[in-house]
Design a protein around this motif. Sequence first.
Motif, PDB file in Angstrom:
ATOM      1  N   GLY A  80     -13.940  -3.795   6.185  1.00  0.00           N
ATOM      2  CA  GLY A  80     -13.299  -4.167   4.927  1.00  0.00           C
ATOM      3  C   GLY A  80     -12.644  -5.542   4.925  1.00  0.00           C
ATOM      4  O   GLY A  80     -11.877  -5.861   4.034  1.00  0.00           O
ATOM      5  N   SER A  81     -12.931  -6.350   5.948  1.00  0.00           N
ATOM      6  CA  SER A  81     -12.262  -7.649   6.121  1.00  0.00           C
ATOM      7  C   SER A  81     -10.744  -7.487   6.198  1.00  0.00           C
ATOM      8  O   SER A  81      -9.991  -8.369   5.788  1.00  0.00           O
ATOM      9  N   ASN A  82     -10.313  -6.333   6.722  1.00  0.00           N
ATOM     10  CA  ASN A  82      -8.873  -6.144   6.925  1.00  0.00           C
ATOM     11  C   ASN A  82      -8.313  -7.183   7.881  1.00  0.00           C
ATOM     12  O   ASN A  82      -7.131  -7.528   7.813  1.00  0.00           O
ATOM     13  N   SER A  94      -5.429 -13.872   2.499  1.00  0.00           N
ATOM     14  CA  SER A  94      -6.708 -13.243   2.818  1.00  0.00           C
ATOM     15  C   SER A  94      -7.636 -14.338   3.347  1.00  0.00           C
ATOM     16  O   SER A  94      -8.173 -15.129   2.578  1.00  0.00           O
ATOM     17  N   LYS A 151     -10.766 -16.321   4.923  1.00  0.00           N
ATOM     18  CA  LYS A 151     -12.217 -16.302   4.715  1.00  0.00           C
ATOM     19  C   LYS A 151     -12.863 -17.093   5.852  1.00  0.00           C
ATOM     20  O   LYS A 151     -12.311 -18.107   6.296  1.00  0.00           O
ATOM     21  N   PHE A 202      -5.641  -0.672  -5.148  1.00  0.00           N
ATOM     22  CA  PHE A 202      -6.616  -1.345  -4.283  1.00  0.00           C
ATOM     23  C   PHE A 202      -7.995  -0.683  -4.420  1.00  0.00           C
ATOM     24  O   PHE A 202      -9.022  -1.375  -4.487  1.00  0.00           O
ATOM     25  N   GLU A 230       0.716 -12.106   0.084  1.00  0.00           N
ATOM     26  CA  GLU A 230      -0.481 -11.783   0.882  1.00  0.00           C
ATOM     27  C   GLU A 230      -1.310 -13.042   1.111  1.00  0.00           C
ATOM     28  O   GLU A 230      -1.322 -13.950   0.276  1.00  0.00           O
ATOM     29  N   ILE A 246      -9.503  -2.093  -7.387  1.00  0.00           N
ATOM     30  CA  ILE A 246      -9.997  -3.465  -7.131  1.00  0.00           C
ATOM     31  C   ILE A 246     -11.401  -3.412  -6.532  1.00  0.00           C
ATOM     32  O   ILE A 246     -12.295  -4.187  -6.891  1.00  0.00           O
ATOM     33  N   TYR A 280      -9.579 -12.391  -6.760  1.00  0.00           N
ATOM     34  CA  TYR A 280      -8.150 -12.166  -6.480  1.00  0.00           C
ATOM     35  C   TYR A 280      -7.250 -12.321  -7.702  1.00  0.00           C
ATOM     36  O   TYR A 280      -6.046 -12.136  -7.609  1.00  0.00           O
ATOM     37  N   TYR A 284       0.802  -1.228   0.000  1.00  0.00           N
ATOM     38  CA  TYR A 284       0.000   0.000   0.000  1.00  0.00           C
ATOM     39  C   TYR A 284       0.832   1.273   0.000  1.00  0.00           C
ATOM     40  O   TYR A 284       0.763   2.072   0.923  1.00  0.00           O
ATOM     41  N   ILE A 321     -16.397  -7.326  -1.643  1.00  0.00           N
ATOM     42  CA  ILE A 321     -16.285  -6.945  -0.226  1.00  0.00           C
ATOM     43  C   ILE A 321     -16.789  -5.520   0.044  1.00  0.00           C
ATOM     44  O   ILE A 321     -17.642  -5.308   0.903  1.00  0.00           O
ATOM     45  N   MET A 356      -1.642 -15.099  -2.215  1.00  0.00           N
ATOM     46  CA  MET A 356      -1.135 -14.436  -3.420  1.00  0.00           C
ATOM     47  C   MET A 356       0.389 -14.593  -3.482  1.00  0.00           C
ATOM     48  O   MET A 356       1.066 -14.458  -2.462  1.00  0.00           O
ATOM     49  N   PHE A 398      -1.633  -4.718  -8.717  1.00  0.00           N
ATOM     50  CA  PHE A 398      -1.569  -4.413  -7.277  1.00  0.00           C
ATOM     51  C   PHE A 398      -0.464  -5.247  -6.616  1.00  0.00           C
ATOM     52  O   PHE A 398       0.342  -4.725  -5.826  1.00  0.00           O
ATOM     53  N   ASN A 414      -6.290 -10.175   6.481  1.00  0.00           N
ATOM     54  CA  ASN A 414      -4.893 -10.125   6.060  1.00  0.00           C
ATOM     55  C   ASN A 414      -3.918 -10.391   7.209  1.00  0.00           C
ATOM     56  O   ASN A 414      -2.698 -10.304   7.041  1.00  0.00           O
TER      57      ASN A 414
HETATM   58  C1  AVI Z   1      -7.470  -5.085   2.180  1.00  0.00           C
HETATM   59  N1  AVI Z   1      -7.794  -6.496   2.077  1.00  0.00           N
HETATM   60  C2  AVI Z   1      -8.955  -6.809   2.924  1.00  0.00           C
HETATM   61  C3  AVI Z   1      -7.913  -7.000   0.710  1.00  0.00           C
HETATM   62  C4  AVI Z   1      -8.336  -8.489   0.702  1.00  0.00           C
HETATM   63  O1  AVI Z   1      -9.341  -8.786   0.082  1.00  0.00           O
HETATM   64  O2  AVI Z   1      -7.680  -9.293   1.356  1.00  0.00           O
HETATM   65  C5  AVI Z   1      -6.616  -6.814  -0.048  1.00  0.00           C
HETATM   66  C6  AVI Z   1      -6.649  -7.417  -1.428  1.00  0.00           C
HETATM   67  N2  AVI Z   1      -5.738  -8.172  -1.942  1.00  0.00           N
HETATM   68  C7  AVI Z   1      -6.036  -8.508  -3.154  1.00  0.00           C
HETATM   69  N3  AVI Z   1      -7.215  -7.987  -3.452  1.00  0.00           N
HETATM   70  C8  AVI Z   1      -7.598  -7.283  -2.381  1.00  0.00           C
END
Ligand code: AVI
Length: 346
Positions: free
Chosen positions: A185-187, A308, A310, A39, A306, A42, A230, A31, A50, A276, A240, A190
């Motif tokens: 934002g489902s942060n 993410s 669920k 982002f 990364e 996205i 994704y 970021y 989301i 990712m 990204f 991560n």
């Molecule tokens: C910020 N975060 C919640 C996003 C996610 O969905 O995990 C970051 C993201 N990575 C790829 N697309 C979005």
Amino acid sequence: MTPSTTVSAFAEDVRHYLQLTPRQLPSMYLYDALGSALFDAICELPWYAITRAEMLLLERHRTEIFAHLPDLTRLVELGPGDGRKLKTLVDGTSEPLIAHLVDVSAGALARAAHTLSDALNLSVVTHQAPFEDGLDAIMRVEDDAFGRVEDDAFGRVEDDAFGRVEDDAFGRQESGDRTLVLFLGSNIGNFDQRGSATLLSRIAASLAPGDAFLIGADLVKPEPDLQLAYDDPLGVSAAFNLNVLLRINRELGGNFDLRAFRHRAVWNAACSRMDMFLVSTREQRVRIEGVDLDFTLREGEGIWSESSYKYTPDGFVKQLRDSGFESMAQWTDRDAGFALTLARTA
Ligand code: AVI
């Protein structure tokens, strides 16, 4: 991955995480200015639900949310993004509120503050800090009776290096302040399991009786939907992801050949998360001058950039419970697969 959190730690983290097996990079470094813009893009994609789902839930249930929170005076948002989610929430009340926004990025704070500048009855205070530090500073102290949380000319924003408000172990409850902490934002997704447990426990420990916590979490959904979210057909998610290599080249004197990488997003069912990677399409020698690091990437070798996580609605309530919360209400968008949970300390 539990990276260091100060901005000056970028070089240190790049050096450390790229030497692990598998090689990795903490996702917080995705970021920079361009990464944040990508982002935002996205969030506009039809395949990434989301942001839209959460905005809809906030809009649909904000009256109910505020009904759970009598005497609410203060909001604390960790990672406010562009500020639109908080704006959507506060449009549901006419009560005067102070909103504290916490983020390491000055740019993100400025953007969020701008979005919120025309929200009636809302004063905004920004805190450029890691979540835990910002939260501690806000929750340990009292906005005293003399109004030393300062507003700018528009009654909106004042950067706060934590100096202006005083430690007061008792003042907050005596003053009748009630706080809602938001992590949207489902942060949370991560953070790995240990990281999320630590952060959620810290948040729980910071809440006083009468305070509450609102958190957004993305839910498990069919794998093809996650793949599209994704690894989208427009290549925005790929850009990204790749941008972190561009950032290393620019800021740390790296020589990554961006054309020799491809973005890879995979569903890791065992861990219930999307992972990712940046996969090297050929063997390449990498040098990062600024951290004096040399290594060889094999053809097909991935850098894990990364994850993410669920959740299921019940599983998320359990995770909150394990961190010291009890759920007060949960609203889900089954189609989009997203849940908003309101909780207080148990
Ligand atoms: C910020 N975060 C919640 C996003 C996610 O969905 O995990 C970051 C993201 N990575 C790829 N697309 C979005």
